[in-house]
Design an enzyme around this catalytic site. Structure first.
Site, PDB file in Angstrom:
ATOM      1  N   ARG A  85       0.804  -0.886  -0.056  1.00  0.00           N
ATOM      2  CA  ARG A  85      -0.171   0.005   0.014  1.00  0.00           C
ATOM      3  C   ARG A  85       0.850   1.202   0.014  1.00  0.00           C
ATOM      4  NH1 ARG A  85      -4.242  -2.154   4.398  1.00  0.00           N
ATOM      5  NH2 ARG A  85      -2.160  -2.443   5.390  1.00  0.00           N
ATOM      6  N   ILE A 126       7.422 -24.749   9.354  1.00  0.00           N
ATOM      7  CA  ILE A 126       7.347 -26.278   9.541  1.00  0.00           C
ATOM      8  C   ILE A 126       6.997 -26.835   8.029  1.00  0.00           C
ATOM      9  CG2 ILE A 126       6.503 -28.275  10.492  1.00  0.00           C
ATOM     10  CD1 ILE A 126       5.384 -26.520  12.713  1.00  0.00           C
ATOM     11  N   LYS A 156      -6.283 -23.973   9.003  1.00  0.00           N
ATOM     12  CA  LYS A 156      -5.025 -24.617   8.949  1.00  0.00           C
ATOM     13  C   LYS A 156      -5.849 -26.192   8.836  1.00  0.00           C
ATOM     14  CE  LYS A 156      -2.114 -21.483  10.879  1.00  0.00           C
ATOM     15  NZ  LYS A 156      -1.494 -20.811  12.179  1.00  0.00           N
TER      16      LYS A 156
END
Ligand SMILES: NC(=O)c1ccc[n+]([C@@H]2O[C@H](COP(=O)([O-])OP(=O)(O)OC[C@H]3O[C@@H](n4cnc5c(N)ncnc54)[C@H](OP(=O)(O)O)[C@@H]3O)[C@@H](O)[C@H]2O)c1
Length: 436
Positions: free
Chosen positions: A46, A138, A207
Site C-alpha cells: 500500500r 514447518i 489450517k
C-alpha cells in the site's frame, strides 16, 4: 544455468519483507538448489514510502498490485497480503488466469477458496503452493503431500496456532488469568490487536481444513470444522490440569471414519484439550507449532517448529519458489481436485473419550449432589472430583471432575440435564483428554 524464475511479490509486511531478505541473503544457495536464479522483478504494497528494512530499489514498484498478475516478465506471483477475500483473492485468480504460478501464505484464502484456486491452477497447468499457510516454517504441507504419501493416514492433529499456545503456556508458567496474558501477548506482538481469529480457534480451523484435504483427499470443507477457542479456560483449570498430570493446549484434529453404509465421514475439530504430560505435544511451548501425523506404515510422525515470524514463514514461501523453479507443479491438495471426495462431517457422539469438566457454581449445599446425579442419569462415570474451597468471582466456587472413558454423547446429555439449573452460574467448561 536456465533462465531465472521471475517473481512478483504482493505484500511487503512481516512475511513479504522476510522473503526479500531471504532471497537476497541466500541468493547463491537458492540458485544452486533451484537450478536457476530466483529473481524478484516487481513488488507492491500500500505505502511506497514505508521503511521495510530491505532495499526495494532493484525492483519495479506497482501501486496497484493487480498489475503484477498482468506483467509479461513474471512467471510466479507471491501473495503475502492476507484476507480470505478482497484484493488477495482477486490477485490470486488473476495470476492463475494469466497462466502464472501462485505462492501464498494465506490460510484464510486457501481454506475458503482453495478448491476454486486449485481448479484454475489445474486448468492452466501451473503450480499453486501454500506451504507457509500451515505451521509457518514447518514443512508440514510438503511432509503430508510427499513424505507420508505412501501411507493411509489414520489421524492428523496438532497445535496450529502460536498465539493460543503462547497464551496457554504463559498462563501455565505464571498462574495469570487469560485476559491478563492476552494483553501481555498483544503488547509483545504475539497477538493481534483484534485477536478473535486466533483465540476463537478460527485460524487453527483454517489450517486444519487444509491439512484434512491434503492428508485424506477430502474436498476442503472449512464450514464443517467444529471450533471452540480458549477464552473460557481459567488459571484454575490450568492449575487443576497440572495437578492431574496434564497441560492444556488448543488441539486441532482430523480423521476419517466409515459410516454404517461404508461412506467416509470426516472429523475436523479444534478445541482446547488436556494433554497428558508424557505426550509429545505437551512440551510444545510458547508460539511453537507442532503437527502429529499417524500413518499406517510410518507410525507417528511429529513435525515441530516456529509457526510464524518473518524468517520461518519466508523459509516456507521460498521453498515453494524453489519447487516451482524446478518445474515441480504437483496437485495442490495431493490429488487432482476432481478426485477429492466430498465427505460428510461425522457426528462424533459415539466416540469414546475421557473428559475434564469444570462447573462454576453457587457455594451452597446440594450443588454437588445435583451435578453428580446428572452425571449418573446420563451414564457418565466420574473418575475424580475436586471442589475448590476458594470462592471466586464473588461467591462462586469451581467444581472440576474427570470422567472415565465413555461416549461423548453421555457428557452432552448430562450437561443438557443441568441446563437451566440455578446452581450453575456460568456455562460449564468441557475439555477432552488426550493421552499418550
Ligand atoms: N506473519 C506471520 O508470521 C505469518 C505466518 C504465516 C502466514 N502468514 C500469512 O502471510 C500473509 C501476510 O502476513 P503478514 O504478517 O506479512 O501481514 P502484514 O505484515 O500485515 O503485511 C501485509 C502486507 O500487505 C500489504 N497490503 C495490505 N492490503 C493491501 C492492498 N489492498 N494492496 C496492496 N498491498 C496491501 C501491506 O502493505 P503496507 O505495508 O504498505 O501497509 C503489507 O505490506 C497473511 O496471509 C498471513 O496470514 C503470516
Amino acid at each position: 544455468m536456465a533462465e531465472p524464475l521471475r517473481i512478483a511479490l504482493a505484500g511487503l509486511g512481516t512475511v513479504g519483507a522476510g522473503v526479500i531478505r531471504l532471497i537476497e541473503t541466500n541468493r547463491d544457495l537458492l540458485a544452486a538448489r533451484a537450478g536457476r536464479e530466483l529473481k524478484v522483478v516487481a513488488v507492491s504494497a500500500r505505502d511506497r514510502a514505508k521503511d521495510r528494512g530491505v532495499d526495494l530499489s532493484p525492483y519495479t514498484w506497482e501501486d496497484d498490485m493487480a498489475a503484477l498478475a498482468a506483467r509479461d516478465d513474471v512467471d510466479v506471483v507471491v501473495e503475502l497480503v492476507g484476507g480470505a477475500d478482497g484484493p488477495a483473492l482477486a490477485l490470486a485468480h488473476a495470476a492463475l488466469d494469466n497462466g502464472k504460478a501462485l505462492v501464498t501464505a494465506n490460510k484464510a484464502m486457501i481454506a475458503h477458496h482453495g478448491i476454486a484456486l486449485a481448479e484454475s491452477a489445474e486448468e492452466q497447468d501451473v503450480a499453486l503452493k501454500f506451504e507457509a499457510a500451515v505451521g509457518g516454517g514447518i514443512p508440514v504441507v510438503k511432509g503430508l503431500r510427499e513424505g507420508t504419501s505412501a501411507n493411509a493416514l489414520e489421524r492428523i492433529y496438532g497445535i496450529l496456532n502460536g498465539t493460543c499456545n503462547y497464551i496457554l503456556s504463559k498462563m501455565e508458567d505464571t498462574g495469570a488469568d487469560f485476559a491478563e496474558v492476552l494483553s501481555e501477548a498483544q503488547r509483545l506482538g504475539y497477538a493481534e490487536a483484534d485477536p478473535t481469529f486466533d483465540i476463537e480457534g478460527v485460524d487453527a480451523a483454517h489450517k486444519l481444513a487444509i491439512l484434512a484435504a491434503i492428508g485424506f483427499g477430502a474436498r476442503l470443507d472449512f464450514a464443517a470444522v467444529r471450533t471452540t477457542g480458549i477464552t473460557q479456560v481459567k488459571a484454575a483449570d490450568i492449575a487443576q490440569a497440572d495437578a492431574l498430570g496434564f497441560v492444556i493446549r488448543l488441539i486441532a484434529m482430523t480423521d476419517v471414519e466409515e459410516s454404517d453404509s461404508g461412506e467416509p465421514l470426516l472429523l475436523q475439530r479444534v478445541r482446547p484439550c488436556l494433554v497428558s504430560k508424557g505426550h509429545p505435544l505437551a512440551s510444545v511451548d510458547g508460539p511453537t507449532n507442532a503437527v502429529v501425523a499417524e500413518g499406517n506404515f510410518s507410525g507417528r510422525l511429529l513435525f515441530q517448529g516456529a509457526g510464524a515470524g518473518d524468517g520461518p514463514t519466508a523459509s516456507a514461501v521460498v521453498a515453494d519458489l524453489i519447487d516451482i523453479a524446478r518445474d515441480e507443479v504437483g496437485a495442490p491438495f495431493s490429488i487432482p481436485v476432481a478426485q477429492l471426495a466430498a465427505m460428510q462431517p461425522t457426528e462424533p457422539g459415539h466416540r469414546i473419550e475421557s473428559t475434564y469438566l469444570r462447573f462454576t457454581v453457587n457455594d451452597r449445599p446440594g450443588v454437588l449432589a445435583e451435578i453428580t446425579a446428572a452425571m449418573r442419569d446420563a451414564g457418565v462415570s466420574i473418575e475424580s472430583l475436586i471442589q475448590q474451597g476458594r470462592a471466586v468471582d464473588g461467591g462462586d466456587v469451581l467444581v472440576a471432575m474427570v470422567t472415565h472413558e465413555g461416549p461423548e454423547r453421555c457428557v452432552r446429555e448430562a450437561l443438557d440435564l443441568l441446563d437451566g439449573s440455578e446452581s450453575l452460574t456460568a456455562p460449564p467448561l468441557v475439555l477432552p483428554i488426550l493421552r499418550d
